[in-house]
Enzyme design. Structure first.
Site, short mmCIF file in Angstrom:
data_model
loop_
_atom_site.label_atom_id
_atom_site.label_comp_id
_atom_site.label_asym_id
_atom_site.label_seq_id
_atom_site.Cartn_x
_atom_site.Cartn_y
_atom_site.Cartn_z
N THR A 1 0.82 -1.21 0.00
CA THR A 1 0.00 0.00 0.00
C THR A 1 0.85 1.26 0.00
OG1 THR A 1 -1.44 -1.28 1.42
CG2 THR A 1 -1.96 1.03 1.17
N LYS B 1 7.02 2.80 18.28
CA LYS B 1 6.93 4.23 17.91
C LYS B 1 7.35 5.10 19.08
CE LYS B 1 3.13 3.05 14.81
NZ LYS B 1 1.67 2.96 14.67
#
Lengths: 428, 428
Positions: free
Chosen positions: B14, B207
């Site tokens: 994607t 993250k």
């Protein structure tokens, strides 16, 4: 490069003093992050003998900011004097001519002279950066210019004047009127010397014009902004809006339409449960929309010593690190003047009108709207005194020009009392 | 510099496909902004014959991403394969060794090997950038590294896993349980191949570890994160929290304390009317706090083709424009391993316990808390069946270690049924 980056700071008010403090107190942190020391070599301000809570002894003093801008030991001229013309502009021009980079917090100067100054800087191979000019501590210029550099920007919106948002949210919270809260804001020192810069939307309009230029690759065109202040927003409007699930914000919107660039700074209704609707007090919020990123919302303090100095240092650190971005994200020489489109995008509107309490009065208003092709979504008539009846109308989407035609026709009706109020409802 | 910047893109899922589309469709916009063309010269993916909705004919094809990384006609290796080790790491190392800059969206690789990779890149004079690895389209790495470069960062918080936030907000909205909504998220394709990466908090923890490193100038230390997933959050917890004005979020918090660096990724209660509390669905939000800027809140899409490709392009455009920032905001060679402090900062806690419905049961629990020096702010006993009584307690501020002591003592009480649930209440 490990040579120190040498700053000359002109203007030692709140923000200038904040920058001096950061450079002094965070020397090793800044050097680690920039890969080189960042130092101050000279300063300039109107008054030398004033206790600013920080020692300036180590810096050369110049009474004249132009002289500071030309000093051989200055690499970056940091302009924090303010004012669109006069010394700020003269010193910025002198700095560029002398081969210095410039960092400024001066939204008025850039909104009016940004194209000329950026072109001059870029011709000279210098950069002119202005993170602190828009939305205080929020790194919105960076987010738009760099973070969204892979996007066609579709819309930029923002609440970018903390004083106006303070007044409007306090009206909502306390039920006090505009004039009372204007005076409160004045006492708290929230207003500019010329308050019309705040409440007239001019200051926020300057900021919007700068973001528009980056977003759409056009020359800054402050004169094309449709500007409307918050002076005419009444407590009744705030309450009616609340009843229907809206908040009133001084909202800037810039978007490229088929008919040209639309730039508006005006009181708008936004959904009460949207991020913009929930924004309280002096905080700023900017919404950036791009074809790839969809929607990014940035929120933070729009003013104050620390936040604004933080934004100034963002530009200074970029220069120290060798990041040299064009003022408006691409060469100023290639920017085209925008074709201005006045409120081309259709929107629903909120109308508040006062009618004489006579049979058929409302029918006449409804007929005018119908003739203008404007359909009514919601209408409420409020309790009224013996002679007049306040009426509230939310229209379906219509153009501003159709609405203006209808308002004009309404004003000629014999049942109207005073001027109607029309506020755009912005989809967020 | 007007030479084209040449990209080699490895991984055409994607995000990779999104990057190809941007480079193809926005060539003139990118060139205007970067001052030079940005082009793709080569690509690599597992499967060549697959309709990706975009033509790859103009690009060299490499089956092996390492070969792509070494090509002479590639300036920037764009790593979009994913996976902490294996081909992604091998190709990234090969790119650095061959003198290429690297842009990656690979949070797992950087959370585990970021220090080594950044050191290698910087030794070779190359940059390794990762905007797309954290919070999708939100330019948070840029905001933290550059926008707040003049700040001592005091705290970083964030909701950075859209899938978890989707499940938790749907539990709240629909009254359906965790398992039902886990299955719904799975059907919608929101879950990673290994769902524990999402619901176990690992992806969001990766993250947070990256943001921590930038914020506090320390080496990435994923192993030091206190990690707790959302699997144990029940509908009852969500409802009780709601009753008291809170929402439950999988919240990452990193802050430097007197005892060391605290990094937590766990379900927390946050005020329902705070920006974090109001965050619905798959959207991400990061809160950055610095000593100068106070608090900045960034909100946007945390995943998806457009937003993630937008973030990749932010890094690419920086490199095209000559902005070369160190991976973690300062040279990796100078970063120190953090001293990890486990939940050192006191906070109020939410406790949910199930007691046998016998006289004196509650008194025993209250006594345990009192002995641990933990005072009770609010307590509610809910309607119960014949034999057990659910009790909800909100404590005043206490340390995690005091609380753990109390929980341990509680577990030895003869009136407890099952394990108590303890969730931190985070001040935002």
């Amino acid at each position: 490069m490990t040579e120190p980056l040498r700053l000359g700071i002109a203007g030692l008010g709140t923000v200038g003093t904040g920058v001096v403090k950061i450079v002094r107190q965070k020397a090793s942190l800044l050097a680690a992050r920039a890969g080189r020391p960042v130092v101050i070599t000279g300063v300039s301000a109107r008054t030398r003998d004033k206790d600013r809570g920080v020692s300036l002894d180590a810096y050369a003093w110049e009474d004249d900011p132009v002289a500071l801008a030309r000093r051989d030991d200055v690499d970056v001229f940091v302009e924090l004097m303010g004012g669109s013309d006069g010394p700020a502009k003269a010193a910025t021009e002198a700095a560029i001519a002398a081969g210095k980079d410039v960092v400024t917090a001066n939204k008025a100067m850039l909104a009016l002279h940004g194209q000329a100054l950026a072109t001059a800087a870029e011709s000279a191979g210098r950069v002119l950066r202005f993170e602190a000019a828009v939305a205080g501590g929020i790194p919105v210029v960076k987010a738009l210019t760099e973070g969204l550099a892979g996007n066609d920007i579709t819309r930029v919106m923002g609440v970018m004047n903390g004083t106006c948002n303070y007044i409007l949210t306090r009206m909502q919270a306390t039920g006090q009127g505009y004039n009372t809260l204007f005076e409160e804001a004045d006492k708290l020192g929230y207003l500019e010397a010329d308050p019309n810069l705040d409440v007239g939307g001019i200051d926020a309009g300057h900021k919007l014009a700068l973001l528009s230029s980056i977003a759409f690759g056009t020359q800054v065109d402050f004169s094309a902004i449709e500007l409307e202040g918050i002076e005419r927003v009444t407590l009744a409007d705030i309450r009616h809006a609340d009843d229907m699930g809206y908040r009133i914000k001084l909202l800037g919107v810039a978007q490229m339409t088929g008919r040209g660039l639309e730039q508006r700074m005006s009181p708008c209704l936004v959904p009460a449960d949207s991020p913009l609707g929930q924004l309280e007090g002096g905080t700023n919020m900017v919404v950036l929309e791009g074809d790839m990123v969809e929607q990014i919302v940035l929120r933070g303090p729009g003013a104050g010593e620390g936040p604004t100095a933080s934004a100034v240092m963002s530009d200074v650190m970029d220069i120290a690190r060798g990041c040299r971005i064009a003022t408006f994200g691409q060469p100023a020489s290639g920017l085209k003047p925008p074709k201005a489109a006045r409120a081309a995008t259709p929107a629903p509107y909120y109308l508040r009108i006062l009618l004489e309490d006579k049979p058929g009065a409302l029918a006449k208003v409804a007929a005018v709207l119908g003739e203008a092709g404007i359909s009514i979504n919601r209408m409420r008539q409020y309790r009224h005194d013996d002679t007049t009846a306040p009426v509230l109308i939310v229209t379906h989407k219509t153009t501003r020009s159709a609405l203006d035609g209808a308002l004009d026709a309404m004003s000629r009706l014999d049942v109207m009392v005073g001027e109607p109020v029309a506020l755009r409802i912005e989809t967020v």
